[in-house]
Write an enzyme that holds these catalytic residues in place. Structure first.
Site, PDB file in Angstrom:
ATOM      1  N   PRO A  12       0.799  -1.232   0.000  1.00 31.17           N
ATOM      2  CG  PRO A  12      -0.750  -1.544   1.697  1.00 31.17           C
ATOM      3  CD  PRO A  12       0.567  -2.047   1.193  1.00 31.17           C
ATOM      4  CD  GLU A  13      -1.078   7.192  -0.301  1.00 33.01           C
ATOM      5  OE1 GLU A  13      -0.769   8.399  -0.407  1.00 33.01           O
ATOM      6  OE2 GLU A  13      -2.264   6.783  -0.374  1.00 33.01           O
ATOM      7  CB  ALA A  14       2.412   5.965   3.244  1.00 38.08           C
ATOM      8  CE  LYS A  61      -1.002  11.145  -3.225  1.00 37.94           C
ATOM      9  NZ  LYS A  61      -1.564  10.808  -1.898  1.00 37.94           N
TER      10      LYS A  61
END
Length: 356
Positions: free
Chosen positions: A75-77, A163
């Site tokens: 996942p993100e981060a 991003k």
């Protein structure tokens, strides 16, 4: 579910698409389109503890490899953490001592790219022989970026994507990426790239990735709403690509307890077991068929077999940068050079000695 426990596996057989306008053509027995086993990880960061998060990532990679996965998307981060619910006690024109210290701790959890944590991730990819797509919080000096890093199955660091456009309060803690980190990597298992969370809703960014020939479109995110699935299905259909969306599944207890960490505006209503991010990770085919997920129940490994022949089958109908592009009407220019605030130039040529 404890991070020590085995993750649940969620898979699904593609449903029959009764609304399909064009009937599928039965392929001959000689059709030999490659198939890629892919897994998206739905799990939480060990917040403020990057070494423990890396240990957890390795356990999950080992489980995915046991399932035969060739590609694993986090996942993100995931490394560094998504600061869900935190305001860093920020208001227009004002900061607090605690908010500044919250940022100090968050910065300490971020990683350099490249750096020792990237080296360890590369070792993991090599050990388990998987292509790895990992969401991290990157630090460059004292500016943070929400970043995705890519590794091949030999442990080679392929590159990164920063991003481009953080959302809402994210803009107060993360810097902005530029056109120099919008890669699509041509690998033995397909052309792989990534867009993070709401930048997936940016048509120009998607078009750039389609033009680079993306086939496996990774979408690490923090959006667990059901409406997110509509975006993922649209991108799969629009781009004629597989979409792999990975989100964290988090409970309040996955974050430090109050008062060390506070969920602004909702802390009083939360218990340690309250779900603060329900995941919704999924895998979608170029024909818009949900192959696995979404999972809103628990941490888990969501896996599916990607028949890369589906890319050509989908683009027979619609090729967004090919026969549907109308270049005589529309054009898109992308500036891929890095944007630096400070640059240095010397008047000294290679053959001219430096005067002391």
């Amino acid at each position: 579910m404890s991070s020590q426990q085995d993750m649940s596996l969620v898979t699904a057989n593609p449903p029959i698409n009764i609304d399909q306008i064009f009937p599928e053509i039965e392929m001959s027995a000689g059709d030999s389109s490659p198939t890629v086993r892919a897994t998206v990880v739905q799990a939480s960061t060990v917040f403020y503890d990057t070494p423990a998060t890396l240990d957890k990532a390795e356990r999950l990679l080992a489980e995915a490899a046991d399932l035969g996965s060739q590609l694993v998307v986090f996942p993100e981060a995931f490394i560094g953490g998504y600061p869900r619910g935190s305001s860093f006690e920020l208001a227009i024109g004002a900061r607090t001592a605690k908010g500044r210290d919250d940022f100090r701790k968050y910065h300490a959890s971020a990683i350099d790219v490249p750096g020792p944590e990237v080296e360890r991730l590369a070792e993991m990819a090599k050990k388990y022989k998987v292509f790895l797509v990992m969401g991290v919080i990157e630090k460059e000096g004292y500016t943070l970026y929400c970043t995705v890093v890519f590794f091949d199955s030999q442990g080679v660091f392929l590159g990164k994507h920063r991003k481009l456009m953080p959302t809402a309060l994210e803009r107060c803690i993360w810097g902005f990426g530029d056109g120099s980190t919008i890669p699509v990597f041509d690998t033995p298992i397909g052309k792989i790239g990534a867009a993070i969370c709401w930048e997936n809703r940016m048509p120009s960014l998607r078009t750039a990735m389609y033009a680079k020939g993306i086939e496996i479109y990774c979408a690490p995110t923090a959006d667990a709403r059901e409406t997110w699935q509509a975006s993922m299905t649209h991108i799969a259909l629009e781009g004629g690509c597989f979409v792999l969306s990975a989100n964290q599944f988090c409970r309040r207890k996955d974050y430090p307890p109050p008062p060390e960490y506070l969920f602004s505006g909702s802390e009083e209503s939360l218990t340690p077991d309250s779900i603060v991010c329900a995941g919704g990770s999924s895998i979608i085919s170029p024909l818009g068929i949900v192959l696995a997920g979404p999972n809103y129940e628990e941490e888990g490994l969501i896996s599916a077999d990607l028949d890369l022949g589906d890319i050509a089958r989908a683009k027979f109908d619609f090729d967004v940068v090919g026969h549907y592009s109308r270049p005589e009407v529309f054009s898109l220019n992308i500036r891929e050079h890095p944007r630096k605030a400070v640059s240095f130039k010397s008047n000294v040529t290679k053959d001219e000695p430096v005067k002391k």
